[in-house]
Design a protein around this motif. Structure first.
Motif, short mmCIF file in Angstrom:
data_model
loop_
_atom_site.label_atom_id
_atom_site.label_comp_id
_atom_site.label_asym_id
_atom_site.label_seq_id
_atom_site.Cartn_x
_atom_site.Cartn_y
_atom_site.Cartn_z
N TYR A 119 -1.06 -1.55 -10.90
CA TYR A 119 -1.84 -0.14 -10.85
C TYR A 119 -3.21 -0.51 -10.38
N GLN A 120 -3.26 -1.19 -11.63
CA GLN A 120 -4.85 -1.09 -10.83
C GLN A 120 -5.52 -1.18 -9.34
N ARG A 121 -4.98 -2.56 -8.52
CA ARG A 121 -5.12 -2.33 -7.21
C ARG A 121 -4.30 -1.27 -6.59
N ILE A 122 -3.79 -0.90 -6.16
CA ILE A 122 -3.57 0.26 -5.42
C ILE A 122 -3.05 1.56 -6.31
N PHE A 123 -2.31 1.99 -7.28
CA PHE A 123 -2.35 3.09 -7.37
C PHE A 123 -3.52 4.44 -8.82
N LYS A 124 -4.22 2.87 -9.40
CA LYS A 124 -5.13 3.86 -9.80
C LYS A 124 -5.64 4.42 -9.13
N GLY A 125 -6.27 4.28 -7.63
CA GLY A 125 -7.41 4.40 -6.25
C GLY A 125 -6.13 6.38 -6.23
N GLU A 126 -5.07 5.96 -6.15
CA GLU A 126 -4.55 7.66 -5.85
C GLU A 126 -4.74 8.04 -6.62
N TYR A 127 -4.33 8.14 -7.86
CA TYR A 127 -5.11 9.48 -9.18
C TYR A 127 -5.64 9.82 -8.88
N GLN A 128 -6.84 8.89 -9.11
CA GLN A 128 -8.10 9.43 -9.15
C GLN A 128 -8.32 10.03 -8.08
N SER A 129 -8.00 9.94 -6.33
CA SER A 129 -8.24 10.84 -5.48
C SER A 129 -7.08 11.85 -5.85
N ILE A 130 -5.51 11.79 -6.48
CA ILE A 130 -5.37 12.86 -6.65
C ILE A 130 -6.70 13.92 -7.81
N ASP B 220 8.21 -3.50 -10.11
CA ASP B 220 7.49 -3.55 -10.56
C ASP B 220 6.46 -1.81 -9.39
N ALA B 221 6.35 -2.35 -8.10
CA ALA B 221 5.81 -1.22 -7.37
C ALA B 221 6.62 0.01 -6.97
N TYR B 222 8.05 -0.47 -7.49
CA TYR B 222 9.21 0.84 -7.58
C TYR B 222 8.67 1.34 -9.04
N LYS B 223 8.46 1.27 -9.85
CA LYS B 223 8.66 1.39 -11.02
C LYS B 223 7.17 2.52 -11.07
N LYS C 278 0.62 -1.33 -0.01
CA LYS C 278 -0.09 -0.60 -0.61
C LYS C 278 0.93 1.45 0.10
N MET C 279 0.39 1.99 -0.58
CA MET C 279 1.13 3.53 -1.17
C MET C 279 1.27 4.15 0.40
N VAL D 243 12.84 10.20 -1.88
CA VAL D 243 13.63 9.71 -1.18
C VAL D 243 13.76 8.01 -0.15
N ARG D 244 12.18 8.31 0.44
CA ARG D 244 12.33 7.00 1.26
C ARG D 244 12.11 6.00 0.77
N ILE D 245 11.07 6.40 -1.03
CA ILE D 245 11.04 4.97 -2.02
C ILE D 245 12.07 4.67 -2.67
N GLU D 246 13.30 5.46 -2.72
CA GLU D 246 14.12 4.79 -2.93
C GLU D 246 14.99 4.39 -2.42
N GLN D 247 15.45 4.44 -0.96
CA GLN D 247 15.42 3.77 -0.07
C GLN D 247 15.04 2.69 0.49
N ALA D 248 13.54 2.41 0.65
CA ALA D 248 12.81 1.20 0.80
C ALA D 248 13.22 -0.14 -0.97
N TYR D 249 13.61 0.35 -1.77
CA TYR D 249 13.71 -0.67 -2.89
C TYR D 249 15.42 -0.76 -2.68
#
Length: 622
Positions: free
Chosen positions: A363-374, A295-298, A262-263, A281-287
């Motif tokens: 993308y469909q399960r995790i990120f799409k909803g966040e794009y829609q929120s923004i 895929d999540a990093y991309k 979950k993002m 920075v946080r996602i770079e460090q986690a990756y």
């Protein structure tokens, strides 16, 4: 006691795999372990001792401890080295006739790992569970196990905090073993702190500890299967024990949970250059630490790019609000257009992501909803005043038109779209040509207006351009002008105006020739009439002198004489008008000149006629 270590066998008694389909984004593993019937280890050890030949019984002299460990086979937590988790170590009392294990009455579940990131080839999790007996003569074997694990940890170039916690666990194990105290694993390896994960049960395995020669009674698993299938979020130890209803031997239940990546969700008000950079920075460090898969990093990198576009929108909105009342119309148009640009980029980029990752489950399960929120936050910002609302409608119209590139619209549909596109005062065409969004706007406007012109105006404009000015074509011209005022098509209106200008030019030339000819005719009339009227004036003057020689004239004769003098002055003015035609030869000016001449001619003609009618004796010279 080398032989004694292998005498307790760990047998898989039950294997449960949940029917839920876990996609690749369920990439984190959590493992809980439950030790049930721990008191039955006394039974296992005594059965071993009693069932062994006399030659082997010496292996059970001075039993000191029972050590239970687990190793996850498919999870490479810290490189390629196998990691053994020390779960329990129980002291054994051999002071009585039978061996007794000192085990607490209540042992809670052990969570050995929490949110361990799994690689793509680590989707099926298995464990190796072992129970080993150690005597006072086999302590070196016990310590070798510990030493090997510490050596593996020491070989890591940069051991993580989670791995160092295992060092502490082995230290606790050695200390408790030396004191002959019970040891239980207590340091959950948690790699991803502070994340709100969706977690559900993936699989459960039940291991039974028995003597190597024993036959394990069959487990009754119907109630257990029912419990697990109805417990996707986990279960309590008491319910687990009740569902198993098995008391014969010790049991270790290994429950594996998978968690969905979950993002970090952000609201529009939280997004700024600073929060975006912290996220990057946080996602770079986690990756880099292996905590996020490729895929999540991309997708996170793409989303950071999207957040930057949103931050640009907020910044340009602030500029628009601060400067709108103080700037010139052109400057205001540019600041508003900058907002429109950013909003369109957000809409376009979200649509591109939808198309590009239509089959990408992350993308469909995790990120799409966040794009829609923004995007929903951006929609809200674009509703805060009239200009922004129109800008939002303009962008939505452009997006719709982009999706309908080959669709033939009706006249009414084109009018509808043009009304939306022209609802905002845009910068100059030269400025629009310098931006992609400006070019897109111009391209769609040209597309709509070209079709609208061809359908509504092309034939009439062409006909008017070639038409000879007549009463009929004048009516056609006026009707076309009236029609052009009802359309939002600006180029249509301009083309109509241009054709009318060409027509009016021909009309002007036609009327000018007509007025020139009339002026010549009027000029001839003036010359003839002036001579005639001057002769008549002389005749009247002579009549006044001969017929009315006294100084005192009758009143009506006096009026007629004054009228005659006025007409003579009119003749002089008429000649002056004739000699001063308009310097700028335009039909309307020449027409006005001719009307003045004609009016004076008529006035003089009528004036002399009125005098003669009133007193015929004054007009007898002819």
């Amino acid at each position: 006691m080398a032989q004694g270590q292998d005498m307790i066998e760990t047998r898989l008694g039950y294997n449960y795999l949940d029917k839920f389909e876990f996609s690749d984004e369920w990439q984190y593993l959590t493992t809980d372990m439950y030790l049930l019937n721990a008191g039955q280890f006394t039974k296992v050890i005594n059965e071993l001792e009693q069932g062994t030949t006399k030659a082997r019984k010496r292996d059970y002299i001075n039993l000191e401890s029972l050590f239970i460990s687990a190793q996850l086979k498919n999870a490479k937590l810290f490189g390629q080295q196998p990691i053994v988790y020390p779960l329990f170590n129980f002291a054994i009392d051999n002071s009585k006739k039978e061996y007794t294990t000192h085990i607490s009455d209540h042992l809670d579940a052990i969570r050995i790992i929490d949110k361990l990131p799994l690689a793509a080839d680590e989707r099926n999790i298995d464990a190796v569970v072992e129970a080993k007996l150690f005597t006072s003569d086999s302590r070196e074997v016990f310590f070798n196990i510990i030493a090997n694990q510490l050596t593996n940890i020491g070989s890591l170039a940069t051991p993580q905090t989670a791995m160092l916690s295992l060092v502490g666990e082995f230290g606790n194990l050695i200390r408790n073993s030396a004191k002959r105290q019970e040891y239980k694993f207590s340091s959950t390896i948690r790699l991803y702190e502070g994340q709100n994960f969706d977690t559900r049960l993936h699989s459960v395995r039940v291991y039974v500890f028995v003597p190597s020669f024993a036959k394990v009674p069959a487990l009754r698993t119907a109630r257990l299967t029912e419990l697990l299938s109805n417990s996707p979020q986990g279960f309590e130890k008491q319910k687990l024990e009740a569902a198993m209803n098995f008391k014969d031997y010790p049991v270790l239940v290994v429950a594996n949970y998978k968690s969905l990546y979950k993002m970090d969700a952000l609201t529009g008000s939280e997004i700024s250059s600073e929060t975006i950079e912290r996220r990057r920075v946080r996602i770079e460090q986690a990756y880099s630490a292996g905590l996020v898969n490729d895929d999540a990093y991309k997708q996170e990198k793409f989303f950071v790019e999207y957040l930057r576009n949103f931050a640009d929108l907020k910044q340009n909105l602030n500029s628009y609000r601060l400067n709108y009342k103080n700037n010139s119309p052109e400057a205001n148009a540019k600041t508003l257009f900058a907002v429109i640009q950013d909003y369109k980029r957000l809409k376009t980029l979200a649509r591109q992501r939808d198309n590009e990752f239509a089959r990408n489950s992350t993308y469909q399960r995790i990120f799409k909803g966040e794009y829609q929120s923004i995007l929903a936050s951006a929609d809200g910002y674009m509703e805060t005043d009239h200009n922004l609302k129109n800008g939002k409608e303009l962008v939505n119209t452009l997006v719709e038109l982009d999706q309908e590139q080959s669709k033939p619209f009706t006249v009414a549909q084109r009018e509808f779209y043009l009304n939306k596109l022209y609802s905002v005062e845009m910068p100059s065409p030269e400025f629009l040509a310098t931006t992609l969004e400006g070019e897109a706007f111009t391209r769609q406007v040209n597309r709509l207006e070209s079709a609208q012109y061809n359908d509504l105006f092309a034939k009439e404009v062409s006909r008017l351009r070639e038409a000879t000015p007549t009463e009929e074509t004048l009516t056609q011209r006026n009707a076309l002008l009236e029609k052009s005022t009802t359309t939002k098509c600006r180029t249509c209106r301009e083309d109509v105006k241009q054709s009318v200008r060409v027509f009016n030019q021909r009309l002007e030339e036609q009327q000018l020739e007509k007025e020139r000819a009339r002026r010549l005719d009027l000029g001839l009339q003036v010359e003839r009439k002036v001579i005639s009227w001057l002769k008549q004036d002389a005749c009247m003057e002579n009549a006044f002198k001969t017929q009315f020689p006294t100084d005192t004239l009758p009143a009506h004769i006096q009026k007629l004489r004054e009228k005659k003098e006025e007409l003579k002055r009119e003749i002089a003015e008429l000649e002056g008008i004739q000699k001063t035609p308009p310097t700028d030869e335009k039909s309307d000016l020449l027409k006005e000149h001719n009307q003045r001449l004609a009016g004076r001619l008529k006035l003089l003609e009528q004036g002399y006629a009125d005098i003669c009618t009133a007193e015929k004796s004054l007009c007898g010279c002819e």
